[in-house]
Design a protein around this motif. Sequence first.
Motif, PDB file in Angstrom:
ATOM      1  N   SER A  53       0.787  -1.222   0.534  1.00  0.00           N
ATOM      2  CA  SER A  53       0.087   0.140   0.191  1.00  0.00           C
ATOM      3  C   SER A  53       0.770   1.524  -0.151  1.00  0.00           C
ATOM      4  O   SER A  53       0.290   2.418  -0.010  1.00  0.00           O
ATOM      5  N   GLY A  54       2.256   1.139   0.158  1.00  0.00           N
ATOM      6  CA  GLY A  54       3.327   2.606   0.237  1.00  0.00           C
ATOM      7  C   GLY A  54       3.361   3.237   1.686  1.00  0.00           C
ATOM      8  O   GLY A  54       3.895   3.793   1.518  1.00  0.00           O
ATOM      9  N   ASN A  55       2.551   2.097   2.455  1.00  0.00           N
ATOM     10  CA  ASN A  55       2.410   3.313   3.844  1.00  0.00           C
ATOM     11  C   ASN A  55       3.722   2.884   5.463  1.00  0.00           C
ATOM     12  O   ASN A  55       4.383   3.234   5.580  1.00  0.00           O
ATOM     13  N   ILE A  56       4.176   1.651   4.699  1.00  0.00           N
ATOM     14  CA  ILE A  56       5.137   1.087   5.360  1.00  0.00           C
ATOM     15  C   ILE A  56       7.050   1.322   4.578  1.00  0.00           C
ATOM     16  O   ILE A  56       6.589   0.864   2.803  1.00  0.00           O
ATOM     17  N   THR A  57       7.857   2.093   4.886  1.00  0.00           N
ATOM     18  CA  THR A  57       9.379   2.409   4.428  1.00  0.00           C
ATOM     19  C   THR A  57       9.709   1.799   5.045  1.00  0.00           C
ATOM     20  O   THR A  57       9.905   1.971   6.200  1.00  0.00           O
ATOM     21  N   ARG A  58      11.225   0.852   4.312  1.00  0.00           N
ATOM     22  CA  ARG A  58      11.995   0.306   5.176  1.00  0.00           C
ATOM     23  C   ARG A  58      13.247   1.291   3.853  1.00  0.00           C
ATOM     24  O   ARG A  58      13.502   1.092   3.412  1.00  0.00           O
ATOM     25  N   TYR A  59      14.626   1.197   5.476  1.00  0.00           N
ATOM     26  CA  TYR A  59      15.717   1.883   4.707  1.00  0.00           C
ATOM     27  C   TYR A  59      17.300   0.813   5.201  1.00  0.00           C
ATOM     28  O   TYR A  59      17.112   1.033   6.382  1.00  0.00           O
ATOM     29  N   GLY A  60      18.148   0.867   4.502  1.00  0.00           N
ATOM     30  CA  GLY A  60      19.269   0.275   5.266  1.00  0.00           C
ATOM     31  C   GLY A  60      19.557   1.513   5.445  1.00  0.00           C
ATOM     32  O   GLY A  60      19.990   2.667   5.282  1.00  0.00           O
ATOM     33  N   GLU A  61      20.841   1.196   6.407  1.00  0.00           N
ATOM     34  CA  GLU A  61      21.199   2.173   7.788  1.00  0.00           C
ATOM     35  C   GLU A  61      22.103   2.851   6.305  1.00  0.00           C
ATOM     36  O   GLU A  61      22.952   4.216   6.764  1.00  0.00           O
ATOM     37  N   PRO A  62      22.877   2.155   5.746  1.00  0.00           N
ATOM     38  CA  PRO A  62      23.858   3.624   4.522  1.00  0.00           C
ATOM     39  C   PRO A  62      23.002   5.123   3.941  1.00  0.00           C
ATOM     40  O   PRO A  62      23.768   5.588   3.648  1.00  0.00           O
ATOM     41  N   VAL A  63      21.703   5.000   3.592  1.00  0.00           N
ATOM     42  CA  VAL A  63      21.172   5.381   2.943  1.00  0.00           C
ATOM     43  C   VAL A  63      19.984   6.145   4.059  1.00  0.00           C
ATOM     44  O   VAL A  63      19.427   6.860   3.361  1.00  0.00           O
ATOM     45  N   LYS A  64      19.528   5.661   4.836  1.00  0.00           N
ATOM     46  CA  LYS A  64      18.578   6.395   5.820  1.00  0.00           C
ATOM     47  C   LYS A  64      18.975   8.052   6.291  1.00  0.00           C
ATOM     48  O   LYS A  64      20.349   9.034   6.127  1.00  0.00           O
ATOM     49  N   GLY A  65      18.220   8.495   5.743  1.00  0.00           N
ATOM     50  CA  GLY A  65      17.860  10.337   5.379  1.00  0.00           C
ATOM     51  C   GLY A  65      18.332  10.686   4.233  1.00  0.00           C
ATOM     52  O   GLY A  65      18.264  12.099   4.403  1.00  0.00           O
ATOM     53  N   ARG A  66      18.541  10.276   3.495  1.00  0.00           N
ATOM     54  CA  ARG A  66      19.424  10.439   2.256  1.00  0.00           C
ATOM     55  C   ARG A  66      18.053   9.882   1.093  1.00  0.00           C
ATOM     56  O   ARG A  66      18.317  11.153  -0.194  1.00  0.00           O
ATOM     57  N   PHE A  67      17.651   8.371   0.950  1.00  0.00           N
ATOM     58  CA  PHE A  67      16.947   7.689  -0.050  1.00  0.00           C
ATOM     59  C   PHE A  67      15.664   7.413   0.507  1.00  0.00           C
ATOM     60  O   PHE A  67      15.559   7.843   1.484  1.00  0.00           O
ATOM     61  N   THR A  68      14.703   7.945  -1.141  1.00  0.00           N
ATOM     62  CA  THR A  68      13.404   7.931  -0.522  1.00  0.00           C
ATOM     63  C   THR A  68      12.535   7.153  -1.359  1.00  0.00           C
ATOM     64  O   THR A  68      12.553   7.573  -2.411  1.00  0.00           O
ATOM     65  N   ILE A  69      11.947   5.825  -1.185  1.00  0.00           N
ATOM     66  CA  ILE A  69      11.246   5.213  -1.403  1.00  0.00           C
ATOM     67  C   ILE A  69       9.483   5.421  -1.958  1.00  0.00           C
ATOM     68  O   ILE A  69       8.869   5.876  -0.461  1.00  0.00           O
ATOM     69  N   ALA A  70       9.395   5.458  -2.995  1.00  0.00           N
ATOM     70  CA  ALA A  70       7.456   5.973  -3.086  1.00  0.00           C
ATOM     71  C   ALA A  70       7.055   4.639  -4.825  1.00  0.00           C
ATOM     72  O   ALA A  70       7.937   3.973  -5.331  1.00  0.00           O
ATOM     73  N   ARG A  71       5.883   5.074  -4.377  1.00  0.00           N
ATOM     74  CA  ARG A  71       5.015   3.869  -5.483  1.00  0.00           C
ATOM     75  C   ARG A  71       3.908   4.105  -5.999  1.00  0.00           C
ATOM     76  O   ARG A  71       3.039   5.294  -5.373  1.00  0.00           O
ATOM     77  N   ASP A  72       3.536   4.168  -6.727  1.00  0.00           N
ATOM     78  CA  ASP A  72       2.697   4.719  -7.722  1.00  0.00           C
ATOM     79  C   ASP A  72       1.647   3.429  -8.144  1.00  0.00           C
ATOM     80  O   ASP A  72       2.095   2.681  -9.628  1.00  0.00           O
ATOM     81  N   ASN A  73       0.561   2.961  -7.816  1.00  0.00           N
ATOM     82  CA  ASN A  73       0.284   1.443  -8.002  1.00  0.00           C
ATOM     83  C   ASN A  73      -0.680   1.369  -9.049  1.00  0.00           C
ATOM     84  O   ASN A  73      -0.837   0.846  -9.791  1.00  0.00           O
ATOM     85  N   ALA A  74      -1.445   2.597  -9.181  1.00  0.00           N
ATOM     86  CA  ALA A  74      -2.213   3.435 -10.423  1.00  0.00           C
ATOM     87  C   ALA A  74      -1.147   3.175 -11.838  1.00  0.00           C
ATOM     88  O   ALA A  74      -1.409   2.119 -12.710  1.00  0.00           O
ATOM     89  N   LYS A  75       0.189   3.390 -11.636  1.00  0.00           N
ATOM     90  CA  LYS A  75       1.125   3.084 -13.259  1.00  0.00           C
ATOM     91  C   LYS A  75       2.220   1.955 -13.231  1.00  0.00           C
ATOM     92  O   LYS A  75       2.699   1.988 -13.675  1.00  0.00           O
ATOM     93  N   ASN A  76       1.771   1.578 -11.441  1.00  0.00           N
ATOM     94  CA  ASN A  76       2.830  -0.105 -11.781  1.00  0.00           C
ATOM     95  C   ASN A  76       3.992   0.471 -11.480  1.00  0.00           C
ATOM     96  O   ASN A  76       4.772   0.109 -12.102  1.00  0.00           O
ATOM     97  N   MET A  77       4.469   1.595 -10.963  1.00  0.00           N
ATOM     98  CA  MET A  77       5.706   2.139 -10.922  1.00  0.00           C
ATOM     99  C   MET A  77       6.067   1.965  -9.310  1.00  0.00           C
ATOM    100  O   MET A  77       5.216   2.562  -8.792  1.00  0.00           O
TER     101      MET A  77
END
Length: 125
Positions: A53-77
């Motif tokens: 659903s996109g409501n839970i995200t997790r990040y590896g320690e090396p990228v926390k605070g710098r990378f952001t993940i997101a999804r658009d299910n309507a676009k399958n991306m």
Amino acid sequence: VQLQASGGGSVQAGGSLRLSCAASGFTTEPYAIGWFRQAPGKEREGVSCISPSGNITRYGEPVKGRFTIARDNAKNMTFLQMDSLKPEDTAVYYCAAGRCIVDEGVITQGGMNFWGKGTLVTVSS
């Protein structure tokens, strides 16, 4: 069934890139999506993952605070916004679909069922 990562390239340290993961032949909506990377001579490591659903995200320690993940299910991306890039972020980045399994803070590959071809990110100092 195919996943394709794109958006890689060469950038200087401190710069940004936005990776995209496009799915074809199936819908990713029931699946968590993970981003993984493999640097030359190193094992593939988990970077980030996002719940169906996109409501839970997790990040590896090396990228926390710098990378952001997101999804658009309507676009399958799914997307990975990478800011404040460092030379150590240089790697081939892959997206995968399946289950996001985190073991002692590490995003593991074991839950992923479908893998795409990677895209190369090169960060110069």
